[in-house]
Design a protein around this motif. Structure first.
Motif, PDB file in Angstrom:
ATOM      1  N   PHE A 239       0.825  -1.208   0.000  1.00 34.44           N
ATOM      2  CA  PHE A 239       0.000   0.000   0.000  1.00 34.44           C
ATOM      3  C   PHE A 239       0.857   1.255   0.000  1.00 34.44           C
ATOM      4  O   PHE A 239       0.551   2.230  -0.683  1.00 34.44           O
ATOM      5  CB  PHE A 239      -0.931   0.015   1.218  1.00 34.44           C
ATOM      6  CG  PHE A 239      -2.358  -0.126   0.810  1.00 34.44           C
ATOM      7  CD1 PHE A 239      -3.176   0.977   0.655  1.00 34.44           C
ATOM      8  CD2 PHE A 239      -2.885  -1.377   0.542  1.00 34.44           C
ATOM      9  CE1 PHE A 239      -4.490   0.835   0.240  1.00 34.44           C
ATOM     10  CE2 PHE A 239      -4.194  -1.526   0.131  1.00 34.44           C
ATOM     11  CZ  PHE A 239      -5.006  -0.415  -0.028  1.00 34.44           C
ATOM     12  N   VAL A 240       1.904   1.205   0.784  1.00 36.03           N
ATOM     13  CA  VAL A 240       2.801   2.366   0.838  1.00 36.03           C
ATOM     14  C   VAL A 240       3.413   2.604  -0.538  1.00 36.03           C
ATOM     15  O   VAL A 240       3.461   3.735  -1.023  1.00 36.03           O
ATOM     16  CB  VAL A 240       3.900   2.143   1.900  1.00 36.03           C
ATOM     17  CG1 VAL A 240       4.967   3.215   1.790  1.00 36.03           C
ATOM     18  CG2 VAL A 240       3.293   2.136   3.301  1.00 36.03           C
ATOM     19  N   ILE A 241       3.864   1.536  -1.173  1.00 36.26           N
ATOM     20  CA  ILE A 241       4.431   1.655  -2.533  1.00 36.26           C
ATOM     21  C   ILE A 241       3.397   2.248  -3.473  1.00 36.26           C
ATOM     22  O   ILE A 241       3.672   3.155  -4.261  1.00 36.26           O
ATOM     23  CB  ILE A 241       4.885   0.275  -3.057  1.00 36.26           C
ATOM     24  CG1 ILE A 241       6.073  -0.235  -2.256  1.00 36.26           C
ATOM     25  CG2 ILE A 241       5.221   0.330  -4.548  1.00 36.26           C
ATOM     26  CD1 ILE A 241       6.473  -1.665  -2.579  1.00 36.26           C
ATOM     27  N   MET A 242       2.171   1.726  -3.383  1.00 37.44           N
ATOM     28  CA  MET A 242       1.094   2.185  -4.254  1.00 37.44           C
ATOM     29  C   MET A 242       0.813   3.675  -4.040  1.00 37.44           C
ATOM     30  O   MET A 242       0.645   4.416  -4.995  1.00 37.44           O
ATOM     31  CB  MET A 242      -0.157   1.353  -3.979  1.00 37.44           C
ATOM     32  CG  MET A 242      -1.363   1.774  -4.765  1.00 37.44           C
ATOM     33  SD  MET A 242      -2.844   1.517  -3.805  1.00 37.44           S
ATOM     34  CE  MET A 242      -2.758   2.900  -2.704  1.00 37.44           C
ATOM     35  N   VAL A 243       0.759   4.093  -2.811  1.00 37.28           N
ATOM     36  CA  VAL A 243       0.460   5.500  -2.522  1.00 37.28           C
ATOM     37  C   VAL A 243       1.576   6.400  -3.062  1.00 37.28           C
ATOM     38  O   VAL A 243       1.311   7.428  -3.691  1.00 37.28           O
ATOM     39  CB  VAL A 243       0.263   5.721  -1.004  1.00 37.28           C
ATOM     40  CG1 VAL A 243       0.234   7.206  -0.680  1.00 37.28           C
ATOM     41  CG2 VAL A 243      -1.034   5.071  -0.545  1.00 37.28           C
ATOM     42  N   ILE A 244       2.812   5.985  -2.846  1.00 37.50           N
ATOM     43  CA  ILE A 244       3.941   6.797  -3.325  1.00 37.50           C
ATOM     44  C   ILE A 244       3.914   6.889  -4.852  1.00 37.50           C
ATOM     45  O   ILE A 244       4.054   7.964  -5.436  1.00 37.50           O
ATOM     46  CB  ILE A 244       5.288   6.202  -2.845  1.00 37.50           C
ATOM     47  CG1 ILE A 244       5.404   6.344  -1.333  1.00 37.50           C
ATOM     48  CG2 ILE A 244       6.470   6.890  -3.540  1.00 37.50           C
ATOM     49  CD1 ILE A 244       6.581   5.596  -0.730  1.00 37.50           C
ATOM     50  N   VAL A 245       3.726   5.744  -5.506  1.00 36.24           N
ATOM     51  CA  VAL A 245       3.778   5.719  -6.972  1.00 36.24           C
ATOM     52  C   VAL A 245       2.605   6.484  -7.585  1.00 36.24           C
ATOM     53  O   VAL A 245       2.745   7.155  -8.603  1.00 36.24           O
ATOM     54  CB  VAL A 245       3.795   4.256  -7.482  1.00 36.24           C
ATOM     55  CG1 VAL A 245       3.603   4.190  -8.988  1.00 36.24           C
ATOM     56  CG2 VAL A 245       5.085   3.566  -7.078  1.00 36.24           C
ATOM     57  N   SER A 246       1.444   6.382  -6.955  1.00 30.36           N
ATOM     58  CA  SER A 246       0.231   6.940  -7.566  1.00 30.36           C
ATOM     59  C   SER A 246      -0.164   8.306  -7.045  1.00 30.36           C
ATOM     60  O   SER A 246      -1.129   8.886  -7.542  1.00 30.36           O
ATOM     61  CB  SER A 246      -0.955   5.991  -7.318  1.00 30.36           C
ATOM     62  OG  SER A 246      -0.581   4.669  -7.520  1.00 30.36           O
ATOM     63  N   ALA A 247       0.556   8.820  -6.065  1.00 31.36           N
ATOM     64  CA  ALA A 247       0.126  10.034  -5.371  1.00 31.36           C
ATOM     65  C   ALA A 247      -0.201  11.188  -6.319  1.00 31.36           C
ATOM     66  O   ALA A 247      -1.251  11.822  -6.220  1.00 31.36           O
ATOM     67  CB  ALA A 247       1.195  10.469  -4.361  1.00 31.36           C
TER      68      ALA A 247
END
Lengths: 546, 141
Positions: A239-247
């Motif tokens: 989730f953290v990766i997803m948030v960073i990548v998609s922010a």
């Protein structure tokens, strides 16, 4: 290494029948879905098999991204002439199409179509692997159902009417499912995080559903005592990766598409355009076996490697959320032939097991081949090429405008058949306005009056937002929708491509008046004429119309 | 009823014993998969010029299959070739699409991405594969 050993290495390679089977499925799907429709060509001399405004929307945008070199801003010719409208559609499919176009020389309108089909068909194989973790014979029995993606109108419409964002999102949703099913792999958080991000950047509404599916997955795993601390940790890191990548994109999405999402809970039974997939589209045999499998599946929910069943249930429920006001449920249904096929496989497997006692991979392969024949002959698939609504004459007209007129030209397109698929006008590569028939203007048409006033709708995508900030409300331009004076345009495009005699007569009246007022015909073919305004912004008509 | 993942793992481990060079095996399989993909394109798009089909096949492999497959080599022992091939393609597409979007916004024109990005991802995949192989060697010792 001796030569004999190398030879021995090559001859020792066994034929992987599963790989052969999957290759056949892949080839068959590509043939049935895209090959026939595209006249068995990968490259065309104009946009081919484009049937709706949505499809042209993507075609126009991808070409704009290629020309601009990035998707920071919307192409100006699809943004009412504005050069600072923030790029707001989910970007992945466009970038893949541009990369392939730049590398191969094939036009973006062809590479985009190909990428969509490639992603969709590959996701069928990806989900096969999720089912295969549960039971390989069931996976082999299930996968032919995916052929119905290109037969059932409610599925195929997603591919041919331009719901390409949804197809992209659903394809990466399948990959997200695969990654979650393989959560025990070392560093799986990287795979899960990347596929979650790709789902958002493929089509964000599928990600909204993914959140709900994730909760269901976690709940089932918790009840079956399989939700370990390690799994929770992996999902958290993902989730953290997803948030960073998609922010960056999530902020844009929040201030654009999210703002217009319907929040009511009314039952929706139609999209207004295109067919909707329903249970009966599968036919009674497949539906019956699927229902049997659906009921039998409950007892396997608690088993390890049952993710395909969990996701099958989740996608079924997601596809029914139109009953609580979610129109995007119909997008989810595009892939019901993919995700719900596991239930059919389970139903068929159990019937086989009562007859054969043991169902091997070979049994499944043989029956699957028979199923393929059944589906291909019992269901309807496209039988002939579908050229689409871009005529050769229209393409010539658009090409002329794109290549020969100044880039800051303002172009008006008279009323014609293509008005319904108005994104097509973006192919002119200029700030464009099209005629939208309405009650007020119909009065002019029926009375054959022309005084210079024309109904003009600005061509743009979904939004004209030019400023987005976390700390203030977004700012948008107002679109021009309504009447304008023909003298405010650099060019007017006459069209004889209409089935309405009234509008053809009216277009002739306008064209006649314009040519008598000094407008020059710079381009002409069977259906279209491009006329240049001799006095833009001034009095460009010879005398007042009566 | 339940398909155990261990069956895949032990089968793959047995297969490795039969080949002297697993990376060579992978390369041959990848080449074979490319040939199959090109043949499929040539059949499905039979009215296209063969050079167009070849360019598109090569393009797909260069842009998405190769980068994604190289990264998936890290899990060579756990996942079968065919699975890594398709997941690799989707992974390659995901990374290439996302990276291209952000690089474009940052100022590097998309007209260079098809050269630069695959090389970076392939090198990353090679690095991860060697790291995985070295971890395996360390475990055996």
């Amino acid at each position: 290494m001796s030569h004999s050993t190398q030879t021995s290495t090559i001859t020792n390679m066994k034929i992987d029948f599963e790989a052969v089977f999957l290759s056949v499925i892949f080839a068959l799907m590509l043939w049935l879905g895209m090959g026939v429709m595209m006249d068995h060509q990968l490259s065309h001399d104009k946009p081919y098999a484009f049937l709706a405004s949505d499809a042209f929307q993507h075609e126009v945008r991808v070409e704009g991204i290629k020309l601009d070199g990035s998707y920071k801003y919307e192409p100006f010719f699809y943004a009412g002439g504005h050069k600072d409208i923030i790029g707001h559609y989910m970007p992945i499919m466009y970038h893949l199409a541009v990369q392939l176009s730049n590398l191969t020389g094939v036009q973006t309108y062809d590479t985009l179509y190909f990428i969509i089909f490639l992603l969709g068909i590959s996701s069928v194989i990806v989900f096969y692997f999720v089912v295969a973790r549960f039971n390989k014979p069931i996976a082999i029995l299930s996968v032919p159902i995916a052929l119905l993606l290109f037969s059932i109108k409610g599925s195929y419409v997603g591919f041919i009417f331009g719901n390409w964002g949804a197809i992209t999102g659903l394809s990466f949703l399948a990959c997200s499912f695969w990654a979650m099913a393989n959560i025990d792999l070392k560093y799986s958080f990287a795979l899960i995080g990347i596929f979650f991000s790709a789902t958002i950047l493929g089509h964000s509404s599928e990600f909204i559903y993914l959140l709900g599916i994730l909760i269901m997955y976690a709940f089932v795993k918790y009840l079956s005592k399989q939700l370990t601390i390690q799994k929770i940790k992996t999902l958290a890191i993902s989730f953290v990766i997803m948030v960073i990548v998609s922010a960056y994109f999530l902020v844009i999405f929040y201030y654009t598409f999210y703002q217009i999402a319907r929040m009511s809970f009314e039952v929706i039974t139609t999209t207004g355009v295109g067919a909707i997939l329903t249970f009966t589209d599968f036919g009674w045999i497949i539906l019956g076996l699927g229902a049997l499998g659906f009921l039998l599946s409950f007892k396997f929910l608690s088993e390890p490697n049952s993710e395909a069943i969990i996701f099958g249930y989740a996608i079924l429920l997601a596809g029914l959320t139109n009953f609580i006001g979610q129109e995007r449920a119909f997008n989810i249904r595009f892939f019901w032939p993919v995700f719900l096929a596991v239930f059919f496989g389970i139903g068929l497997y159990f019937i086989l097991k009562t007859l054969l006692k043991k169902v091997t991979v070979l049994h499944a392969l043989l029956l699957s081949i028979a199923l393929i024949f059944f589906i291909v002959f019992a269901f309807e698939f496209t039988k002939a090429p579908v050229p689409g609504i871009m005529t050769t004459e229209a393409w010539q007209m658009f090409s002329y405008i794109k290549d020969k007129t100044p880039i800051d030209s303002r172009v008006y397109f008279m009323c014609e058949e293509n008005t319904a698929a108005n994104s097509i006008y973006g192919n002119a590569g200029r700030e464009g306005y099209f005629c939208m028939r309405g009650k007020d203007h119909d009065n002019y048409v029926s009375n054959k009056l022309f005084n210079g006033s024309v109904p003009a709708y600005m061509l743009y995508g979904a939004f004209l937002t030019h400023k987005i900030s976390l700390f203030s409300a977004p700012e948008s331009y107002e679109p021009l929708i309504g009447q304008d004076n023909i003298c405010n345009f650099d060019y007017a495009v006459y069209s004889a491509y209409t089935s309405s005699k009234d509008w053809l007569d009216y277009n002739n009246i306008i064209a006649d008046r314009l040519t008598k007022s000094g407008w020059k015909i710079e381009f002409q073919n069977r259906f279209y004429a491009v006329l240049k305004n001799p006095n833009k912004g001034g009095d460009c008509l010879a005398a007042a119309s009566q | 009823m339940q398909q155990h993942h261990n069956n895949h793992h032990s089968q793959h481990h047995q297969d490795s014993h039969h080949t002297l060079n697993p990376f060579k095996d992978e390369a041959l399989r990848l080449l074979l998969s490319f040939a199959v993909f090109f043949i499929i394109l040539s059949i499905v798009f039979k009215n296209s010029e063969i050079i167009v089909n070849l360019k598109v096949a090569l393009g797909i492999y260069w842009l998405y299959v190769l980068p994604g497959f190289m990264i998936m080599l890290y899990w060579q022992k756990q996942l079968r070739f065919i699975e890594r091939l398709f997941i690799g393609f989707m992974l390659g597409a995901a990374i290439m699409g996302i990276a291209s979007y952000y690089l474009g916004i940052a100022g590097l024109s998309i007209n260079y991405h098809h050269y630069v990005l695959p090389i970076i991802l392939i090198l990353l995949g090679v690095f991860l594969a060697f790291k995985s192989a070295r971890n395996e060697d360390n475990k055996k010792q």
